[in-house]
Design an enzyme around this catalytic site. Structure first.
Site, PDB file in Angstrom:
ATOM      1  N   CYS A 138       0.841  -1.204   0.000  1.00 21.02           N
ATOM      2  CA  CYS A 138       0.000   0.000   0.000  1.00 21.02           C
ATOM      3  C   CYS A 138       0.871   1.246   0.000  1.00 21.02           C
ATOM      4  O   CYS A 138       1.337   1.690   1.061  1.00 21.02           O
ATOM      5  CB  CYS A 138      -0.926   0.000   1.212  1.00 21.02           C
ATOM      6  N   CYS A 141      -0.492   4.059   2.069  1.00 17.69           N
ATOM      7  CA  CYS A 141      -0.260   3.954   3.508  1.00 17.69           C
ATOM      8  C   CYS A 141       1.184   4.305   3.885  1.00 17.69           C
ATOM      9  O   CYS A 141       1.431   4.937   4.907  1.00 17.69           O
ATOM     10  CB  CYS A 141      -0.558   2.542   3.987  1.00 17.69           C
ATOM     11  N   ASP A 142       2.147   3.851   3.076  1.00 18.42           N
ATOM     12  CA  ASP A 142       3.545   3.836   3.511  1.00 18.42           C
ATOM     13  C   ASP A 142       4.493   4.724   2.714  1.00 18.42           C
ATOM     14  O   ASP A 142       5.690   4.773   3.017  1.00 18.42           O
ATOM     15  CB  ASP A 142       4.074   2.392   3.444  1.00 18.42           C
TER      16      ASP A 142
END
Length: 336
Positions: A138, A141-142
């Site tokens: 992701c 997300c990261d």
């Protein structure tokens, strides 16, 4: 727990929340077992530009899911923010289905399966060992963890292009690694990725292995050219895998029919499974379109299929609160 629910929805995302909205408007007070990471894969998506009703830039995924959840709750849907751990599906019309969340048992006359899909893994050495420490699924997300680092995206579809474009806002360099020279991504997404100065395409290559390297943000990806067999080692800060999804159907394996890939099989264009009173919707059944709007549409279908089952099955006591007349038409009526 002795009360028998009219409807239990297992899973969230566009399919689950739409099913919740529709059954709630039919006065069925659905119980949604939405999981810890409610909202599905859209919780990991940035701008959603193609969901109807959100012009001028669209809407970010988490906000869209929050709006869907809130709307269902406004009409009476109830939520258990935990994982369903076991189901026992009745095989006769009118039978009572059981769903467990840990030690808590819930019973229902109908069940809507909307568990969605999860990210597919490469299955190469080092991937599992470096999960969360150099290998991610992701970018949304990261990505911020890899600011000014060199990174790779593995994949060739729209999801891979979206991940690459987002990651390019943070990373110094993004290599898109794909096993073929042609891509499954749509033309517009491919053009957007190619227009980014810090995105470079590496084709036709596959990842053979991830190495720890010298430590965090100093990992190494070993690549192999699929045509020549040539291998090269690419120093990277991190890798993001975007090669597709696997349906989360394990909890109902052996109880409803699934295809070779694990997607739940439904009856024709309906959402009916082979178990009376059990319906399936969203990415759990769809390996072709996999869009938020198609998932929401199938969630609507599952809700109406459940309503018709509750009304038209002789072995089931029809809930007194259900609307009279055509159930589909009743969804257009103003709220009482």
């Amino acid at each position: 727990m002795t009360d028998v629910e009219n409807v239990i929805i297992v899973g969230s995302g566009p399919a689950g929340y739409t099913a919740a909205l529709y059954t709630a408007r039919a006065n069925l007070r659905p119980l949604v077992i939405e999981g810890f990471f409610w909202g599905g894969l859209l919780q990991q998506t940035t701008e959603v530009e193609n969901y109807p009703g959100f012009p001028a830039g669209g809407i970010v995924g988490p906000e869209l899911m929050q709006k869907m959840r809130d709307q269902a709750e406004d009409f009476g849907a109830r939520f258990v923010t935990d994982q369903a751990t076991k189901v026992e599906l009745a095989d006769e019309p009118g039978g009572i289905h059981k769903v467990w969340v840990g030690d808590d048992e819930y019973e229902a006359r109908t069940v809507v399966l909307a568990m969605g899909a999860e990210h597919k893994k490469l299955g190469v050495p080092g991937e599992e060992e470096l999960g969360g420490a150099g290998v991610s699924y992701c970018a949304t997300c990261d990505a911020a963890f890899f600011k000014e680092r060199e990174t790779i995206i593995v994949g060739g579809g729209d999801s891979a292009m979206e991940e690459a474009i987002f990651l390019a806002k943070f990373a110094a360099k993004v290599y898109v690694v794909h096993r073929r020279d042609d891509f499954r991504a749509s033309k517009i997404m491919l053009e957007r990725a190619r227009a980014m100065d810090n995105i470079e395409f590496l084709t036709p290559y596959v990842v053979e292995e991830f190495h720890e390297g010298t430590g965090p943000f100093e990992r190494v990806a070993r690549l192999r050219n699929t045509e020549t067999g040539e291998e090269r080692e690419l120093p990277i800060g991190g890798a993001f895998i975007a090669i597709g999804h696997v349906p989360q159907s394990e909890i109902v394996a052996g109880q409803v029919a699934t295809d070779d890939e694990g997607y739940v099989v439904t009856d024709g264009k309906s959402t009916r499974t082979g178990r009376p009173g059990v319906f399936a919707a969203g990415d759990l059944v769809d390996h072709t379109y996999r869009q938020a709007v198609t998932a929401a549409g199938s969630g609507c279908q599952a809700a109406l299929d459940a309503e018709w089952y509750l009304r038209d099955t002789p072995q089931v006591p029809t809930p007194a609160e259900m609307p009279a007349g055509d159930l589909a038409e009743a969804q257009w009526a103003p709220r009482a």
